[in-house]
Design a protein around this motif. Structure first.
Motif, PDB file in Angstrom:
ATOM      1  N   ASP A 179       4.052   0.663 -13.616  1.00 59.43           N
ATOM      2  CA  ASP A 179       4.252  -0.605 -14.312  1.00 59.43           C
ATOM      3  C   ASP A 179       3.741  -0.394 -15.732  1.00 59.43           C
ATOM      4  O   ASP A 179       2.541  -0.327 -15.964  1.00 59.43           O
ATOM      5  CB  ASP A 179       3.465  -1.711 -13.607  1.00 59.43           C
ATOM      6  N   LEU A 180       4.653  -0.250 -16.657  1.00 62.68           N
ATOM      7  CA  LEU A 180       4.281   0.078 -18.037  1.00 62.68           C
ATOM      8  C   LEU A 180       4.111  -1.151 -18.921  1.00 62.68           C
ATOM      9  O   LEU A 180       3.820  -1.013 -20.106  1.00 62.68           O
ATOM     10  CB  LEU A 180       5.322   1.019 -18.641  1.00 62.68           C
ATOM     11  N   MET A 181       4.277  -2.352 -18.374  1.00 65.33           N
ATOM     12  CA  MET A 181       4.204  -3.570 -19.172  1.00 65.33           C
ATOM     13  C   MET A 181       2.889  -3.667 -19.938  1.00 65.33           C
ATOM     14  O   MET A 181       2.876  -3.960 -21.108  1.00 65.33           O
ATOM     15  CB  MET A 181       4.398  -4.796 -18.289  1.00 65.33           C
ATOM     16  N   ASN A 217      -4.117   1.687 -10.541  1.00 61.56           N
ATOM     17  CA  ASN A 217      -2.986   1.824 -11.457  1.00 61.56           C
ATOM     18  C   ASN A 217      -1.920   0.831 -11.045  1.00 61.56           C
ATOM     19  O   ASN A 217      -1.577   0.733  -9.869  1.00 61.56           O
ATOM     20  CB  ASN A 217      -2.407   3.249 -11.410  1.00 61.56           C
ATOM     21  N   ARG A 218      -1.394   0.115 -12.022  1.00 58.59           N
ATOM     22  CA  ARG A 218      -0.322  -0.840 -11.742  1.00 58.59           C
ATOM     23  C   ARG A 218       0.960  -0.070 -11.457  1.00 58.59           C
ATOM     24  O   ARG A 218       1.361   0.790 -12.236  1.00 58.59           O
ATOM     25  CB  ARG A 218      -0.125  -1.763 -12.933  1.00 58.59           C
ATOM     26  N   ASP A 273       0.868  -1.171   0.000  1.00 62.63           N
ATOM     27  CA  ASP A 273       0.000   0.000   0.000  1.00 62.63           C
ATOM     28  C   ASP A 273       0.906   1.223   0.000  1.00 62.63           C
ATOM     29  O   ASP A 273       1.672   1.437   0.952  1.00 62.63           O
ATOM     30  CB  ASP A 273      -0.883  -0.037   1.254  1.00 62.63           C
ATOM     31  N   GLU A 274       0.827   2.009  -1.043  1.00 64.45           N
ATOM     32  CA  GLU A 274       1.721   3.157  -1.207  1.00 64.45           C
ATOM     33  C   GLU A 274       1.671   4.109  -0.009  1.00 64.45           C
ATOM     34  O   GLU A 274       2.658   4.746   0.327  1.00 64.45           O
ATOM     35  CB  GLU A 274       1.367   3.895  -2.499  1.00 64.45           C
ATOM     36  N   GLY A 275       0.531   4.192   0.636  1.00 56.94           N
ATOM     37  CA  GLY A 275       0.403   5.057   1.797  1.00 56.94           C
ATOM     38  C   GLY A 275       1.167   4.568   3.020  1.00 56.94           C
ATOM     39  O   GLY A 275       1.380   5.329   3.963  1.00 56.94           O
ATOM     40  N   LEU A 276       1.580   3.299   3.013  1.00 54.56           N
ATOM     41  CA  LEU A 276       2.303   2.730   4.158  1.00 54.56           C
ATOM     42  C   LEU A 276       3.823   2.718   3.984  1.00 54.56           C
ATOM     43  O   LEU A 276       4.550   2.578   4.965  1.00 54.56           O
ATOM     44  CB  LEU A 276       1.831   1.292   4.407  1.00 54.56           C
TER      45      LEU A 276
END
Length: 167
Positions: free
Chosen positions: A159-161, A137-138, A89-92
């Motif tokens: 993640d642009l894959m 969003n990946r 989790d980006e917020g963590l």
């Protein structure tokens, strides 16, 4: 023939419903605080990793390498659930990752094995990466580990894959 169409449709709907319910049953976030270890294993199955720690045990459920979640179910000394947390989790990240303090075992204890380990010319060490979702969003979490096994820093990126496949 028309009489068979309804039972086939009902069977298909039942199969979808069972799949959805099974998905909910295996969702770590649905494990109640205070549940026993055996209840957790019955509900979620075998963890991808088990880590003992002072005063308890961590059951780790990773969807890696291609999944987007790593859930840690922490048990107290009596084998009861004391916390459940989805770590990717980006917020963590800012309050969890400890550059300069963490070593490889700390990274594995929190995130499990990475999606990929790579090297870049701008850093003397390895870069460990995990996939995660941020607002659908990946994304990637990158943790930079120096040659001694110490976490130097971390960052995140897209993640642009799948974008490349679309175009």
């Amino acid at each position: 023939m028309p009489r068979l169409a309804l039972p086939r449709q009902a069977a298909a709907a039942f199969a979808v419903l069972c799949g959805l319910l099974a998905g909910c049953a295996s969702d770590p976030s649905r494990v109640p605080i205070g549940a026993g270890r055996s209840e957790v294993l019955q509900q979620l199955g075998q963890p991808t990793a088990i880590y003992p720690f002072a005063g308890g045990e961590r059951l780790q459920y990773s969807q890696g390498p291609m999944g987007f979640q790593v859930s840690n179910v922490d048990l107290d000394a009596s084998g009861r659930v004391r916390s459940v947390r989805q770590e990717l989790d980006e917020g963590l990240f800012g309050s969890t990752i400890r550059p300069g303090e963490w070593r490889v075992p700390d990274v594995l204890f929190t995130y499990g094995p990475p999606y990929e380990t790579s090297r870049v010319t701008s850093f003397n060490g390895s870069v460990w990466s995990w996939r995660y979702l941020h607002i659908n969003n990946r994304r990637f979490l990158y943790i930079y580990v120096d040659p001694t096994g110490r976490v130097e820093h971390y960052n995140v990126g897209d993640d642009l894959m799948y974008d490349r496949r679309r175009w």
